[in-house]
Scaffold this active site. Structure first.
Site, PDB file in Angstrom:
ATOM      1  CG  ASP A 160      -1.875  -1.123   1.266  1.00 10.44           C
ATOM      2  OD1 ASP A 160      -2.142  -1.688   0.193  1.00 10.44           O
ATOM      3  OD2 ASP A 160      -2.354  -1.461   2.370  1.00 10.44           O
TER       4      ASP A 160
HETATM    5  N1  URA Z   1      -1.377  -5.941   3.814  1.00 13.70           N
HETATM    6  C1  URA Z   1      -1.833  -4.670   3.817  1.00 13.70           C
HETATM    7  O1  URA Z   1      -2.874  -4.394   4.391  1.00 13.70           O
HETATM    8  N2  URA Z   1      -1.125  -3.737   3.197  1.00 13.70           N
HETATM    9  C2  URA Z   1       0.053  -3.981   2.559  1.00 13.70           C
HETATM   10  O2  URA Z   1       0.667  -3.064   2.021  1.00 13.70           O
HETATM   11  C3  URA Z   1       0.518  -5.299   2.564  1.00 13.70           C
HETATM   12  C4  URA Z   1      -0.216  -6.272   3.196  1.00 13.70           C
END
Ligand code: URA
Length: 239
Positions: free
Chosen positions: A103
Protein backbone atom coordinates in the site's frame (compact mmCIF):
# COMPACT_ATOMS: atom_id res chain seq x y z
CA UNK A 1 24.77 -7.34 -29.27
CA UNK A 2 26.85 -4.14 -29.56
CA UNK A 3 29.49 -3.81 -26.86
CA UNK A 4 28.31 -0.32 -25.84
CA UNK A 5 24.75 -1.57 -25.38
CA UNK A 6 25.98 -4.61 -23.43
CA UNK A 7 28.01 -2.49 -21.01
CA UNK A 8 25.17 -0.01 -20.52
CA UNK A 9 22.69 -2.86 -19.95
CA UNK A 10 24.98 -4.43 -17.36
CA UNK A 11 24.99 -1.15 -15.45
CA UNK A 12 28.50 0.07 -16.32
CA UNK A 13 27.24 3.56 -17.14
CA UNK A 14 25.09 5.45 -19.58
CA UNK A 15 25.49 4.75 -23.29
CA UNK A 16 27.71 7.85 -23.69
CA UNK A 17 29.79 6.98 -20.60
CA UNK A 18 30.49 3.45 -21.80
CA UNK A 19 31.37 4.75 -25.27
CA UNK A 20 34.04 6.91 -23.62
CA UNK A 21 35.36 3.89 -21.70
CA UNK A 22 35.57 1.89 -24.92
CA UNK A 23 37.34 4.71 -26.80
CA UNK A 24 39.82 5.07 -23.92
CA UNK A 25 40.87 1.44 -24.36
CA UNK A 26 39.51 0.35 -20.98
CA UNK A 27 37.43 -2.50 -22.38
CA UNK A 28 38.70 -5.89 -23.49
CA UNK A 29 36.80 -8.73 -25.10
CA UNK A 30 38.44 -12.14 -24.80
CA UNK A 31 41.68 -10.38 -23.77
CA UNK A 32 41.72 -8.08 -26.82
CA UNK A 33 41.26 -4.34 -26.36
CA UNK A 34 38.30 -3.14 -28.40
CA UNK A 35 37.90 0.57 -29.23
CA UNK A 36 35.02 0.13 -31.64
CA UNK A 37 31.77 0.87 -29.81
CA UNK A 38 29.67 -1.06 -32.32
CA UNK A 39 31.73 -4.25 -31.98
CA UNK A 40 29.37 -7.23 -31.78
CA UNK A 41 29.66 -9.61 -28.82
CA UNK A 42 27.88 -12.78 -27.79
CA UNK A 43 26.49 -12.20 -24.30
CA UNK A 44 27.26 -15.09 -21.99
CA UNK A 45 30.05 -16.44 -24.22
CA UNK A 46 32.54 -13.61 -24.70
CA UNK A 47 34.56 -12.50 -21.67
CA UNK A 48 34.10 -8.78 -21.27
CA UNK A 49 36.39 -6.86 -18.93
CA UNK A 50 36.02 -3.18 -18.09
CA UNK A 51 38.40 -1.28 -15.80
CA UNK A 52 40.08 -4.64 -15.08
CA UNK A 53 36.90 -6.30 -13.75
CA UNK A 54 34.84 -8.86 -15.60
CA UNK A 55 31.39 -7.68 -16.58
CA UNK A 56 29.47 -10.94 -16.33
CA UNK A 57 26.30 -11.37 -18.34
CA UNK A 58 23.09 -10.99 -16.37
CA UNK A 59 19.88 -11.54 -18.21
CA UNK A 60 17.71 -9.92 -15.55
CA UNK A 61 17.86 -7.17 -12.98
CA UNK A 62 16.76 -7.78 -9.39
CA UNK A 63 16.50 -4.94 -6.90
CA UNK A 64 15.62 -4.81 -3.23
CA UNK A 65 13.93 -1.53 -2.27
CA UNK A 66 13.18 -0.36 1.25
CA UNK A 67 9.94 1.26 0.14
CA UNK A 68 9.06 4.51 1.85
CA UNK A 69 5.49 5.54 2.64
CA UNK A 70 4.05 7.98 0.12
CA UNK A 71 4.90 6.20 -3.13
CA UNK A 72 2.75 3.68 -4.96
CA UNK A 73 3.87 0.21 -6.05
CA UNK A 74 3.21 0.72 -9.73
CA UNK A 75 5.23 1.37 -12.84
CA UNK A 76 3.26 4.50 -13.67
CA UNK A 77 0.54 6.60 -12.16
CA UNK A 78 -1.04 9.80 -13.42
CA UNK A 79 -1.08 11.48 -9.99
CA UNK A 80 1.21 9.68 -7.55
CA UNK A 81 4.96 9.12 -7.35
CA UNK A 82 5.76 5.50 -8.07
CA UNK A 83 8.54 3.24 -6.81
CA UNK A 84 10.17 3.55 -10.26
CA UNK A 85 10.59 7.28 -9.61
CA UNK A 86 13.07 6.30 -6.86
CA UNK A 87 15.37 4.47 -9.27
CA UNK A 88 18.45 5.70 -11.06
CA UNK A 89 18.09 6.45 -14.75
CA UNK A 90 20.15 3.37 -15.64
CA UNK A 91 17.35 1.08 -14.35
CA UNK A 92 14.63 2.77 -16.37
CA UNK A 93 13.30 1.49 -19.70
CA UNK A 94 14.44 -2.01 -18.78
CA UNK A 95 11.00 -3.43 -18.09
CA UNK A 96 11.44 -3.37 -14.31
CA UNK A 97 8.26 -3.72 -12.26
CA UNK A 98 7.48 -4.20 -8.55
CA UNK A 99 6.69 -7.78 -7.54
CA UNK A 100 3.31 -7.39 -5.88
CA UNK A 101 1.91 -4.32 -4.22
CA UNK A 102 2.53 -2.67 -0.93
CA UNK A 103 0.00 0.00 0.00
CA UNK A 104 1.02 3.62 -0.42
CA UNK A 105 1.52 3.97 3.34
CA UNK A 106 3.34 0.62 3.78
CA UNK A 107 7.13 0.54 4.07
CA UNK A 108 9.71 -2.16 3.62
CA UNK A 109 10.85 -4.89 1.31
CA UNK A 110 9.79 -4.59 -2.29
CA UNK A 111 11.48 -6.67 -4.97
CA UNK A 112 11.75 -5.04 -8.37
CA UNK A 113 12.75 -7.07 -11.41
CA UNK A 114 12.35 -7.42 -15.14
CA UNK A 115 12.09 -11.20 -14.76
CA UNK A 116 8.38 -11.56 -15.46
CA UNK A 117 8.37 -15.28 -14.84
CA UNK A 118 9.91 -14.93 -11.38
CA UNK A 119 7.53 -12.12 -10.47
CA UNK A 120 4.60 -14.20 -11.58
CA UNK A 121 5.70 -17.24 -9.59
CA UNK A 122 6.44 -15.30 -6.40
CA UNK A 123 2.85 -14.07 -6.45
CA UNK A 124 1.18 -17.31 -7.57
CA UNK A 125 -1.20 -18.41 -4.77
CA UNK A 126 -0.23 -22.06 -5.18
CA UNK A 127 3.44 -21.27 -4.42
CA UNK A 128 2.39 -20.06 -0.94
CA UNK A 129 5.38 -17.73 -0.61
CA UNK A 130 5.26 -16.38 2.97
CA UNK A 131 5.37 -12.62 3.46
CA UNK A 132 6.47 -11.36 6.86
CA UNK A 133 5.39 -7.99 8.22
CA UNK A 134 5.97 -5.87 11.30
CA UNK A 135 2.87 -3.92 12.34
CA UNK A 136 1.74 -1.51 15.01
CA UNK A 137 -1.89 -2.12 15.82
CA UNK A 138 -4.40 -0.27 17.99
CA UNK A 139 -5.82 -2.02 21.01
CA UNK A 140 -4.79 -5.12 22.88
CA UNK A 141 -3.80 -8.23 20.98
CA UNK A 142 -3.90 -11.53 22.79
CA UNK A 143 -4.50 -15.24 22.45
CA UNK A 144 -7.93 -14.72 20.91
CA UNK A 145 -6.52 -12.72 17.98
CA UNK A 146 -3.58 -15.12 17.57
CA UNK A 147 -6.05 -17.99 17.33
CA UNK A 148 -8.23 -16.11 14.81
CA UNK A 149 -5.19 -15.55 12.58
CA UNK A 150 -4.21 -19.20 12.96
CA UNK A 151 -7.63 -20.32 11.72
CA UNK A 152 -7.94 -17.68 8.98
CA UNK A 153 -10.22 -14.68 9.08
CA UNK A 154 -13.34 -13.80 7.11
CA UNK A 155 -12.77 -10.41 5.46
CA UNK A 156 -15.34 -7.70 4.75
CA UNK A 157 -16.10 -9.18 1.31
CA UNK A 158 -16.70 -12.66 2.74
CA UNK A 159 -13.31 -14.06 1.67
CA UNK A 160 -11.87 -16.51 4.18
CA UNK A 161 -8.11 -16.01 4.41
CA UNK A 162 -5.70 -18.87 4.69
CA UNK A 163 -4.24 -19.55 8.13
CA UNK A 164 -1.74 -16.85 9.11
CA UNK A 165 0.74 -16.39 11.93
CA UNK A 166 0.43 -13.59 14.45
CA UNK A 167 3.06 -13.03 17.12
CA UNK A 168 3.02 -10.29 19.73
CA UNK A 169 6.34 -8.46 20.15
CA UNK A 170 5.26 -5.83 22.63
CA UNK A 171 1.92 -4.53 23.89
CA UNK A 172 1.23 -1.17 25.49
CA UNK A 173 -1.33 1.41 24.38
CA UNK A 174 -0.72 -0.05 20.94
CA UNK A 175 0.69 -3.46 20.05
CA UNK A 176 3.73 -4.32 18.00
CA UNK A 177 3.27 -7.58 16.16
CA UNK A 178 4.77 -9.82 13.51
CA UNK A 179 2.39 -11.22 10.91
CA UNK A 180 3.12 -13.88 8.31
CA UNK A 181 0.66 -14.42 5.46
CA UNK A 182 0.94 -16.67 2.42
CA UNK A 183 -1.33 -14.73 0.12
CA UNK A 184 -1.68 -11.13 -0.93
CA UNK A 185 -5.25 -9.92 -1.09
CA UNK A 186 -5.88 -6.20 -1.37
CA UNK A 187 -5.10 -4.49 2.01
CA UNK A 188 -5.04 -7.99 3.46
CA UNK A 189 -3.38 -7.35 6.81
CA UNK A 190 -5.32 -4.16 7.46
CA UNK A 191 -8.57 -5.97 6.67
CA UNK A 192 -7.68 -8.97 8.83
CA UNK A 193 -7.19 -6.71 11.84
CA UNK A 194 -10.23 -4.65 10.88
CA UNK A 195 -12.34 -7.82 11.02
CA UNK A 196 -11.22 -8.17 14.65
CA UNK A 197 -12.04 -4.53 15.44
CA UNK A 198 -8.39 -3.35 15.35
CA UNK A 199 -6.65 -0.74 13.25
CA UNK A 200 -3.21 -1.03 11.66
CA UNK A 201 -1.27 2.14 12.47
CA UNK A 202 2.01 1.21 10.79
CA UNK A 203 3.02 -1.58 8.45
CA UNK A 204 6.40 -2.68 7.15
CA UNK A 205 7.29 -5.77 5.12
CA UNK A 206 10.32 -7.56 6.53
CA UNK A 207 10.68 -10.57 4.26
CA UNK A 208 9.33 -12.31 1.21
CA UNK A 209 10.04 -16.03 1.11
CA UNK A 210 13.59 -16.51 2.36
CA UNK A 211 14.65 -13.00 1.41
CA UNK A 212 14.78 -10.48 4.27
CA UNK A 213 15.19 -6.76 4.00
CA UNK A 214 18.80 -5.64 4.38
CA UNK A 215 18.82 -3.82 7.74
CA UNK A 216 21.46 -1.39 6.46
CA UNK A 217 19.15 -0.21 3.67
CA UNK A 218 17.66 3.12 4.69
CA UNK A 219 14.06 3.94 3.86
CA UNK A 220 13.86 4.88 0.17
CA UNK A 221 17.19 3.20 -0.67
CA UNK A 222 17.64 0.16 -2.89
CA UNK A 223 20.37 -2.10 -4.16
CA UNK A 224 20.81 -5.02 -6.54
CA UNK A 225 20.32 -8.47 -5.06
CA UNK A 226 23.45 -10.58 -4.60
CA UNK A 227 23.65 -13.90 -6.45
CA UNK A 228 22.97 -15.68 -3.14
CA UNK A 229 19.85 -13.59 -2.63
CA UNK A 230 18.61 -14.32 -6.15
CA UNK A 231 19.06 -18.02 -5.36
CA UNK A 232 17.11 -17.55 -2.12
CA UNK A 233 14.06 -16.33 -3.98
CA UNK A 234 14.39 -18.56 -7.05
CA UNK A 235 15.20 -21.94 -5.53
CA UNK A 236 12.00 -22.52 -3.52
CA UNK A 237 9.98 -21.77 -6.67
CA UNK A 238 11.56 -24.63 -8.60
CA UNK A 239 9.51 -27.21 -6.66
N1 URA B 1 -1.38 -5.94 3.81
C1 URA B 1 -1.83 -4.67 3.82
O1 URA B 1 -2.87 -4.39 4.39
N2 URA B 1 -1.12 -3.74 3.20
C2 URA B 1 0.05 -3.98 2.56
O2 URA B 1 0.67 -3.06 2.02
C3 URA B 1 0.52 -5.30 2.56
C4 URA B 1 -0.22 -6.27 3.20
Amino acid sequence: MRIDRYLANMGCGSRSEVKRLIKSGLVTINDQTVRNESFQIHPGFDIVVCWGAEVAYRKHIYLMLNKPAGVVSATRDSRERTVLDLLDQKYLNKGIFPVGRLDKDTEGLLILTNNGDLGHQLLAPKKKVPKKYFAKVSGPIGLEEIESFRKGIVLDDGYQTRPAQLEVVDCGAECEVIVIIEEGKYHQIKRMFQALGKKVLYLKRLAMGELSIDPSLRIGDYRELTLEEIDLIEKPLLN
